[in-house]
Design a protein around this motif. Structure first.
Motif, PDB file in Angstrom:
ATOM      1  N   VAL A 242      -0.609   3.059   7.432  1.00  0.00           N
ATOM      2  CA  VAL A 242       0.578   2.686   6.667  1.00  0.00           C
ATOM      3  C   VAL A 242       1.823   3.439   7.126  1.00  0.00           C
ATOM      4  O   VAL A 242       2.841   2.849   7.465  1.00  0.00           O
ATOM      5  CB  VAL A 242       0.339   2.942   5.169  1.00  0.00           C
ATOM      6  CG1 VAL A 242       1.617   2.677   4.383  1.00  0.00           C
ATOM      7  CG2 VAL A 242      -0.808   2.091   4.657  1.00  0.00           C
ATOM      8  N   GLY A 243       1.745   4.751   7.137  1.00  0.00           N
ATOM      9  CA  GLY A 243       2.908   5.571   7.452  1.00  0.00           C
ATOM     10  C   GLY A 243       2.839   6.877   6.704  1.00  0.00           C
ATOM     11  O   GLY A 243       1.778   7.481   6.583  1.00  0.00           O
ATOM     12  N   MET A 244       3.978   7.298   6.149  1.00  0.00           N
ATOM     13  CA  MET A 244       3.994   8.570   5.429  1.00  0.00           C
ATOM     14  C   MET A 244       5.096   8.570   4.386  1.00  0.00           C
ATOM     15  O   MET A 244       6.058   7.791   4.449  1.00  0.00           O
ATOM     16  CB  MET A 244       4.181   9.738   6.400  1.00  0.00           C
ATOM     17  CG  MET A 244       5.465   9.717   7.193  1.00  0.00           C
ATOM     18  SD  MET A 244       5.488  11.076   8.423  1.00  0.00           S
ATOM     19  CE  MET A 244       7.123  10.807   9.155  1.00  0.00           C
TER      20      MET A 244
ATOM     21  N   ALA B 231       9.393   6.236   1.707  1.00  0.00           N
ATOM     22  CA  ALA B 231       8.181   5.927   2.462  1.00  0.00           C
ATOM     23  C   ALA B 231       8.623   5.337   3.793  1.00  0.00           C
ATOM     24  O   ALA B 231       9.557   4.533   3.850  1.00  0.00           O
ATOM     25  CB  ALA B 231       7.295   4.948   1.708  1.00  0.00           C
ATOM     26  N   ILE B 232       7.963   5.753   4.866  1.00  0.00           N
ATOM     27  CA  ILE B 232       8.359   5.363   6.218  1.00  0.00           C
ATOM     28  C   ILE B 232       7.183   4.738   6.944  1.00  0.00           C
ATOM     29  O   ILE B 232       6.053   5.233   6.862  1.00  0.00           O
ATOM     30  CB  ILE B 232       8.855   6.593   7.011  1.00  0.00           C
ATOM     31  CG1 ILE B 232      10.161   7.106   6.419  1.00  0.00           C
ATOM     32  CG2 ILE B 232       9.050   6.267   8.480  1.00  0.00           C
ATOM     33  CD1 ILE B 232      10.663   8.376   7.084  1.00  0.00           C
ATOM     34  N   ARG B 233       7.440   3.664   7.657  1.00  0.00           N
ATOM     35  CA  ARG B 233       6.421   3.049   8.493  1.00  0.00           C
ATOM     36  C   ARG B 233       6.322   3.787   9.827  1.00  0.00           C
ATOM     37  O   ARG B 233       7.311   3.923  10.539  1.00  0.00           O
ATOM     38  CB  ARG B 233       6.778   1.581   8.760  1.00  0.00           C
ATOM     39  CG  ARG B 233       5.983   0.917   9.872  1.00  0.00           C
ATOM     40  CD  ARG B 233       4.571   0.601   9.461  1.00  0.00           C
ATOM     41  NE  ARG B 233       4.511  -0.443   8.464  1.00  0.00           N
ATOM     42  CZ  ARG B 233       3.381  -0.878   7.907  1.00  0.00           C
ATOM     43  NH1 ARG B 233       2.236  -0.322   8.256  1.00  0.00           N
ATOM     44  NH2 ARG B 233       3.401  -1.840   6.999  1.00  0.00           N
ATOM     45  N   THR B 234       5.158   4.318  10.141  1.00  0.00           N
ATOM     46  CA  THR B 234       4.926   4.972  11.422  1.00  0.00           C
ATOM     47  C   THR B 234       3.435   5.000  11.712  1.00  0.00           C
ATOM     48  O   THR B 234       2.621   5.113  10.786  1.00  0.00           O
ATOM     49  CB  THR B 234       5.481   6.415  11.457  1.00  0.00           C
ATOM     50  OG1 THR B 234       5.137   7.030  12.705  1.00  0.00           O
ATOM     51  CG2 THR B 234       4.932   7.252  10.324  1.00  0.00           C
TER      52      THR B 234
ATOM     53  N   VAL C 249       0.816  -1.224   0.000  1.00  0.00           N
ATOM     54  CA  VAL C 249       0.000   0.000   0.000  1.00  0.00           C
ATOM     55  C   VAL C 249       0.850   1.275   0.000  1.00  0.00           C
ATOM     56  O   VAL C 249       0.527   2.219  -0.717  1.00  0.00           O
ATOM     57  CB  VAL C 249      -1.013  -0.015   1.156  1.00  0.00           C
ATOM     58  CG1 VAL C 249      -1.784   1.295   1.233  1.00  0.00           C
ATOM     59  CG2 VAL C 249      -2.006  -1.172   0.970  1.00  0.00           C
ATOM     60  N   PRO C 250       1.962   1.346   0.787  1.00  0.00           N
ATOM     61  CA  PRO C 250       2.792   2.556   0.709  1.00  0.00           C
ATOM     62  C   PRO C 250       3.305   2.840  -0.697  1.00  0.00           C
ATOM     63  O   PRO C 250       3.492   3.998  -1.065  1.00  0.00           O
ATOM     64  CB  PRO C 250       3.954   2.245   1.666  1.00  0.00           C
ATOM     65  CG  PRO C 250       3.370   1.297   2.647  1.00  0.00           C
ATOM     66  CD  PRO C 250       2.425   0.435   1.849  1.00  0.00           C
ATOM     67  N   SER C 251       3.507   1.795  -1.505  1.00  0.00           N
ATOM     68  CA  SER C 251       3.965   2.016  -2.873  1.00  0.00           C
ATOM     69  C   SER C 251       2.850   2.553  -3.770  1.00  0.00           C
ATOM     70  O   SER C 251       3.122   3.219  -4.771  1.00  0.00           O
ATOM     71  CB  SER C 251       4.482   0.695  -3.462  1.00  0.00           C
ATOM     72  OG  SER C 251       5.624   0.250  -2.781  1.00  0.00           O
TER      73      SER C 251
ATOM     74  N   LEU D 267      11.557   2.849  10.422  1.00  0.00           N
ATOM     75  CA  LEU D 267      12.121   2.050   9.343  1.00  0.00           C
ATOM     76  C   LEU D 267      11.507   2.494   8.021  1.00  0.00           C
ATOM     77  O   LEU D 267      10.323   2.823   7.948  1.00  0.00           O
ATOM     78  CB  LEU D 267      11.839   0.559   9.552  1.00  0.00           C
ATOM     79  CG  LEU D 267      12.606  -0.142  10.670  1.00  0.00           C
ATOM     80  CD1 LEU D 267      12.139  -1.593  10.773  1.00  0.00           C
ATOM     81  CD2 LEU D 267      14.111  -0.103  10.414  1.00  0.00           C
ATOM     82  N   THR D 268      12.319   2.482   6.974  1.00  0.00           N
ATOM     83  CA  THR D 268      11.799   2.814   5.657  1.00  0.00           C
ATOM     84  C   THR D 268      11.000   1.635   5.106  1.00  0.00           C
ATOM     85  O   THR D 268      11.214   0.481   5.484  1.00  0.00           O
ATOM     86  CB  THR D 268      12.930   3.146   4.681  1.00  0.00           C
ATOM     87  OG1 THR D 268      13.779   2.004   4.530  1.00  0.00           O
ATOM     88  CG2 THR D 268      13.756   4.309   5.182  1.00  0.00           C
ATOM     89  N   LEU D 269      10.072   1.949   4.209  1.00  0.00           N
ATOM     90  CA  LEU D 269       9.310   0.939   3.492  1.00  0.00           C
ATOM     91  C   LEU D 269       9.821   0.783   2.061  1.00  0.00           C
ATOM     92  O   LEU D 269       9.921  -0.312   1.535  1.00  0.00           O
ATOM     93  CB  LEU D 269       7.835   1.323   3.470  1.00  0.00           C
ATOM     94  CG  LEU D 269       7.115   1.236   4.822  1.00  0.00           C
ATOM     95  CD1 LEU D 269       5.797   1.978   4.770  1.00  0.00           C
ATOM     96  CD2 LEU D 269       6.894  -0.210   5.210  1.00  0.00           C
ATOM     97  N   ASN D 270      10.129   1.904   1.431  1.00  0.00           N
ATOM     98  CA  ASN D 270      10.710   1.870   0.099  1.00  0.00           C
ATOM     99  C   ASN D 270      11.397   3.193  -0.171  1.00  0.00           C
ATOM    100  O   ASN D 270      11.246   4.161   0.582  1.00  0.00           O
ATOM    101  CB  ASN D 270       9.654   1.550  -0.978  1.00  0.00           C
ATOM    102  CG  ASN D 270       8.497   2.529  -0.984  1.00  0.00           C
ATOM    103  OD1 ASN D 270       8.686   3.733  -1.166  1.00  0.00           O
ATOM    104  ND2 ASN D 270       7.292   2.027  -0.788  1.00  0.00           N
ATOM    105  N   ILE D 271      12.168   3.216  -1.250  1.00  0.00           N
ATOM    106  CA  ILE D 271      12.893   4.423  -1.626  1.00  0.00           C
ATOM    107  C   ILE D 271      12.774   4.629  -3.126  1.00  0.00           C
ATOM    108  O   ILE D 271      12.728   3.675  -3.907  1.00  0.00           O
ATOM    109  CB  ILE D 271      14.386   4.312  -1.214  1.00  0.00           C
ATOM    110  CG1 ILE D 271      15.127   5.634  -1.505  1.00  0.00           C
ATOM    111  CG2 ILE D 271      15.075   3.138  -1.899  1.00  0.00           C
ATOM    112  CD1 ILE D 271      16.534   5.672  -0.926  1.00  0.00           C
TER     113      ILE D 271
END
Length: 240
Positions: A209-211, A170-173, A122-124, A160-164
């Motif tokens: 998800v995060g931001m 994208a960061i999980r928080t 989903v963050p992607s 922690l990052t989710l993707n770059i």
């Protein structure tokens, strides 16, 4: 703490001939409160687009679908509607850098690894589901879970990052900041020799998800390091 606005539900059409990929994306998308519709071949995809394109917010596309192969499949979608729905492509189904360039001329919004962990899916998709909030350039995203520290005002947080991508992280928080918040960010890539320090703006948020962080100030050597990392990992897990 700044309250995060309620996220409107979206509909994502997932087109892939592999049940494992379709099911994982469906679980992730529906788990985040959105709707997932799946198809497994070219004619089924085109039929869905003809009948329900106004209801679809995003297509996530396997370029190697049976009976609908390559860039020609994307051209067929765009003959039905030149702009809607927006399309992302599974990076493992891209044959070459030349194909990436061709996809860019057809308005592909971004790329996603079909074999990424469920929590990264989903963050992607979020920057392309909510383009008015994210305002980001399309670029390949590579799944990456590394520590990152970010500072806003006098507060320093770690996650922690989710993707770059070449333009951001994208960061999980569970406590995302408000869109537009300025932050200072520090992280180290697995292949890097030193810390990367950059400034960024919060581009999108989703409490489930995060931001997403969009880089606003990045030294040229650090940009080159990020570009090299993405180039080296983007075509991994390519579909035969």
């Amino acid at each position: 703490m700044t309250a995060t606005p309620r996220v409107a539900a979206k509909t994502v059409l997932v087109a892939d001939d592999t049940a494992f990929v379709r099911d994982r994306f469906k679980v992730a998308i529906e788990g985040a409160g959105h709707k997932a519709v799946t198809v497994q071949n070219g004619p089924e995809l085109l039929g869905r687009v003809r009948l329900t394109r106004a209801e679809i917010d995003l297509i996530v596309l396997d370029l190697r679908l049976p009976q609908g192969n390559g860039v020609a499949l994307l051209r067929a979608i765009r003959k039905i509607d030149q702009e809607h729905p927006p399309i992302m492509v599974f990076s493992g189904t891209i044959a070459s850098a030349d194909e990436v360039r061709a996809l860019g001329t057809l308005g592909v919004r971004g790329y996603v690894n079909e074999y990424m962990s469920v929590q990264h899916i989903v963050p992607s998709l979020v920057p392309h589901l909510f383009p008015d909030n994210s305002n980001r350039r399309s670029s390949p995203r590579v799944v990456l879970g590394i520590p990152v520290a970010y500072r806003f005002g006098n507060t320093i947080a770690a996650a922690l990052t989710l993707n770059i991508s070449r333009g951001g992280l994208a960061i999980r928080t569970t406590s995302p900041l408000a869109v537009g918040t300025a932050v200072k960010v520090r992280f180290r890539l697995p292949t890097g020799k030193g810390e990367i320090d950059t400034e960024a703006l919060i581009a999108w948020t989703d409490r489930r998800v995060g931001m997403g962080l969009q880089f606003t100030k990045l030294a040229a050597p650090d940009q080159a390091t990020i570009d090299d990392y993405i180039q080296g990992h983007f075509f991994s897990n390519r579909k035969a």
